[in-house]
Design an enzyme around this catalytic site. Structure first.
Site, PDB file in Angstrom:
ATOM      1  N   ASP A 139       0.711  -1.417   0.017  1.00 54.73           N
ATOM      2  CA  ASP A 139       0.001   0.046   0.008  1.00 54.73           C
ATOM      3  C   ASP A 139       0.870   1.200  -0.007  1.00 54.73           C
ATOM      4  OD1 ASP A 139      -2.266  -1.847   0.400  1.00 54.73           O
ATOM      5  OD2 ASP A 139      -1.868  -1.834   2.521  1.00 54.73           O
ATOM      6  N   LYS A 170       2.149   2.086  -5.148  1.00 56.52           N
ATOM      7  CA  LYS A 170       2.675   1.605  -6.510  1.00 56.52           C
ATOM      8  C   LYS A 170       1.942   1.805  -7.535  1.00 56.52           C
ATOM      9  CE  LYS A 170       3.156  -2.432  -4.311  1.00 56.52           C
ATOM     10  NZ  LYS A 170       2.848  -2.139  -3.206  1.00 56.52           N
ATOM     11  N   GLY A 224      -4.164  -4.471  -4.327  1.00 56.55           N
ATOM     12  CA  GLY A 224      -5.093  -3.406  -4.828  1.00 56.55           C
ATOM     13  C   GLY A 224      -4.384  -2.123  -5.251  1.00 56.55           C
ATOM     14  N   HIS A 225      -4.148  -2.001  -6.359  1.00 59.28           N
ATOM     15  CA  HIS A 225      -3.215  -0.790  -6.902  1.00 59.28           C
ATOM     16  C   HIS A 225      -4.283   0.434  -7.467  1.00 59.28           C
ATOM     17  CE1 HIS A 225       0.584  -3.412  -7.591  1.00 59.28           C
ATOM     18  NE2 HIS A 225       0.222  -3.394  -6.244  1.00 59.28           N
ATOM     19  N   GLN A 270       2.184  -5.935  -3.199  1.00 60.65           N
ATOM     20  CA  GLN A 270       2.303  -6.101  -1.470  1.00 60.65           C
ATOM     21  C   GLN A 270       3.717  -5.358  -1.233  1.00 60.65           C
ATOM     22  OE1 GLN A 270       1.804  -9.394  -3.217  1.00 60.65           O
ATOM     23  NE2 GLN A 270      -0.248  -8.571  -2.930  1.00 60.65           N
TER      24      GLN A 270
HETATM   25  P1  IMP Z   1      -2.473 -13.033   1.854  1.00 64.32           P
HETATM   26  O1  IMP Z   1      -1.233 -12.551   0.947  1.00 64.32           O
HETATM   27  O2  IMP Z   1      -3.894 -12.347   1.456  1.00 64.32           O
HETATM   28  O3  IMP Z   1      -2.563 -14.352   2.419  1.00 64.32           O
HETATM   29  O4  IMP Z   1      -2.241 -11.958   3.239  1.00 64.32           O
HETATM   30  C1  IMP Z   1      -1.043 -12.098   4.084  1.00 64.32           C
HETATM   31  C2  IMP Z   1      -0.588 -10.701   4.531  1.00 64.32           C
HETATM   32  O5  IMP Z   1      -0.246 -10.019   3.821  1.00 64.32           O
HETATM   33  C3  IMP Z   1      -1.956 -10.145   5.402  1.00 64.32           C
HETATM   34  O6  IMP Z   1      -1.313  -9.389   6.450  1.00 64.32           O
HETATM   35  C4  IMP Z   1      -2.492  -9.230   4.356  1.00 64.32           C
HETATM   36  O7  IMP Z   1      -3.134  -8.201   4.775  1.00 64.32           O
HETATM   37  C5  IMP Z   1      -1.075  -8.806   3.661  1.00 64.32           C
HETATM   38  N1  IMP Z   1      -1.390  -8.386   2.337  1.00 64.32           N
HETATM   39  C6  IMP Z   1      -1.590  -9.299   1.260  1.00 64.32           C
HETATM   40  N2  IMP Z   1      -1.676  -8.390   0.193  1.00 64.32           N
HETATM   41  C7  IMP Z   1      -1.369  -7.129   0.550  1.00 64.32           C
HETATM   42  C8  IMP Z   1      -1.375  -5.791  -0.105  1.00 64.32           C
HETATM   43  O8  IMP Z   1      -1.434  -5.735  -1.432  1.00 64.32           O
HETATM   44  N3  IMP Z   1      -1.152  -4.655   0.471  1.00 64.32           N
HETATM   45  C9  IMP Z   1      -0.968  -4.889   1.940  1.00 64.32           C
HETATM   46  N4  IMP Z   1      -1.117  -5.767   2.393  1.00 64.32           N
HETATM   47  C10 IMP Z   1      -1.280  -7.063   2.000  1.00 64.32           C
END
Ligand code: IMP
Length: 425
Positions: free
Chosen positions: A14, A17, A41-42, A226
């Site tokens: 977040d 990007k 989520g971009h 991420q």
């Molecule tokens: P998962 O990848 O959805 O299984 O989530 C694993 C961890 O990564 C959790 O703490 C999510 O909130 C975090 N996470 C996954 N994708 C994102 C992202 O695009 N932005 C911020 N945090 C993320």
């Protein structure tokens, strides 16, 4: 030799990007996503309208840019199709502009349910997953029984899905997971979605396309998702995502050799946020944290969850820069700190020498020490074009970071719109 540049986040995701890629995209022929999936989520703002991309690269709004979903990405066909349809409604043409790697793995209907089942089994030790099926999809990939985008093209696709789905049902039963009533409809919707995707976007050899492009002198930007502190290897395990979010992953996630990587752009917010569970040394549990959340509209672009907020963490930033070989920095959301009387930066963790000390494998017990800075007021409606037109307190903040980190801040994002982006060279 033409090299591919990489742009990625240096915190917990977040960092903004999407907007940065969109702004830089006119200088590139290709934008290629290399890892993650619709957990990302971009967010982009186009003429006051908010658009969130989850799987599609952020170069899609630029007329002359090719976009690749690389082999390292995991794809959920119904979500990708929905995203494509939403973009078409904005008048965008995607055919011939969006390529999907045949080797990208698929998030099957059972993966999402397994994500839920594993998270609820963890009770108080939840990771805080976005529940998009990312972990189980990568698990199947590495266990060597995943399915790839190209595998399902053709008459054998349905049978392959059925076999994999049955295995997931068996696992869900063992976990005592109550199946949703609409599961058969979802499986059908999933199959229809992949068929529709295949008819518009034939499975491509992403690695070949990018290497060809580089050979012909075209410019490629690899877009990360991420953030580095969520990397499965280098984040605070197990509070991480299931992919490699650092720059090395651009090689494996796209099929580009390490000697073909060029500039690594590292993005960081002027403060820190994290969504989900896990260590966050500079987290603010007070009114200031709340004020940051409100000012920065810090709610997840994918799940809508409130993000945890805190001050900039220099030891964590230095660690991420080291892991990625960052050569240019981009600071985002500098405008969000406008109006705060005092702003802080964590300059080291107690007991460690300085921000360049080895980063602890479990930072949950780290106690940060802070340096204070005077706040600034940034008039957002008056778009500054030059760094020296920014408030002097903000300029001091930026120079302090550069001096500590020893890497120039080449871009400063001061708002959500495309024109709120200052190049400092
Ligand atoms: P998962 O990848 O959805 O299984 O989530 C694993 C961890 O990564 C959790 O703490 C999510 O909130 C975090 N996470 C996954 N994708 C994102 C992202 O695009 N932005 C911020 N945090 C993320």
């Amino acid at each position: 030799m033409m090299k591919a540049d990489v742009l990625l986040g240096l915190q917990w995701g977040d960092e903004g990007k999407g907007k940065a890629v969109d702004v830089l995209a006119p200088s590139y022929h290709w934008i290629a996503r290399f890892q993650g999936g619709p957990n990302a989520g971009h967010t982009l703002w186009m003429d006051g309208q908010k658009i969130v991309l989850h799987t599609i690269p952020s170069g899609i709004f630029r007329e002359d840019c090719m976009n690749l979903i690389g082999n390292g990405v995991v794809i959920h066909p119904p979500s990708l199709l929905q995203e494509i349809k939403a973009l078409r409604q904005h008048g965008l043409r995607l055919e011939g502009k969006l390529m999907i790697s045949a080797k990208a793995h698929l998030i099957l209907p059972g993966h999402r349910l397994l994500d839920q089942a594993f998270e609820s089994a963890k009770g108080d030790h939840k990771i805080g997953s976005t529940l998009r099926g990312i972990g189980p999809a990568y698990t199947d990939k590495y266990a060597r029984h995943g399915l790839r985008y190209g595998d399902l093209a053709g008459p054998q696709g349905k049978a392959l899905l059925e076999t994999a789905h049955e295995e997931h049902l068996r696992q869900l039963k063992a976990l005592d997971f109550e199946l949703p009533n609409n599961l058969p409809e979802h499986v059908q919707e999933w199959m229809d979605a992949i068929n529709e995707l295949h008819s518009d976007f034939a499975p491509a050899d992403g690695s070949w396309l990018l290497n060809q492009a580089l050979d012909q002198g075209q410019k490629v930007l690899a877009e990360g998702a991420q953030g580095s502190l969520l990397d499965v290897e280098f984040g605070a395990y197990p509070f991480v995502t299931s992919s490699h979010t650092t720059s090395a992953s651009a090689c494996t996630g796209l099929g580009i050799a390490p000697n073909r990587l060029g500039t690594v752009y590292g993005l960081f917010k002027a403060y820190c946020t994290r969504v989900g569970s896990g260590p966050f040394p500079t987290e603010l549990h007070d009114q200031t944290g709340e004020a940051l959340r409100r000012a920065g509209n810090e709610f997840g672009a994918t799940t809508g969850r409130p993000r945890r907020c805190g001050w900039l963490d220099l030891p964590a930033l230095a660690y991420a820069i080291r892991l990625n070989g960052v050569s240019q920095l981009i600071i985002t959301k500098a405008d969000v700190l406008s109006g705060f009387e005092e702003i802080k930066i964590a300059t080291r963790y107690q007991g460690l020498d300085n921000h360049l000390s080895p980063f602890p494998a479990d930072p949950s017990k780290c106690i940060p020490e802070y340096t204070s800075f005077q706040g600034w007021t940034l008039d957002n409606s008056n778009n500054c074009l030059h760094r020296n037109e920014l408030p002097s307190e903000l300029q001091h903040y930026l120079t302090y970071i550069e001096n500590q980190i020893n890497i120039p801040i080449n871009y400063i994002s001061t708002g959500p719109e495309r024109n709120q982006f200052i190049e400092t060279k």
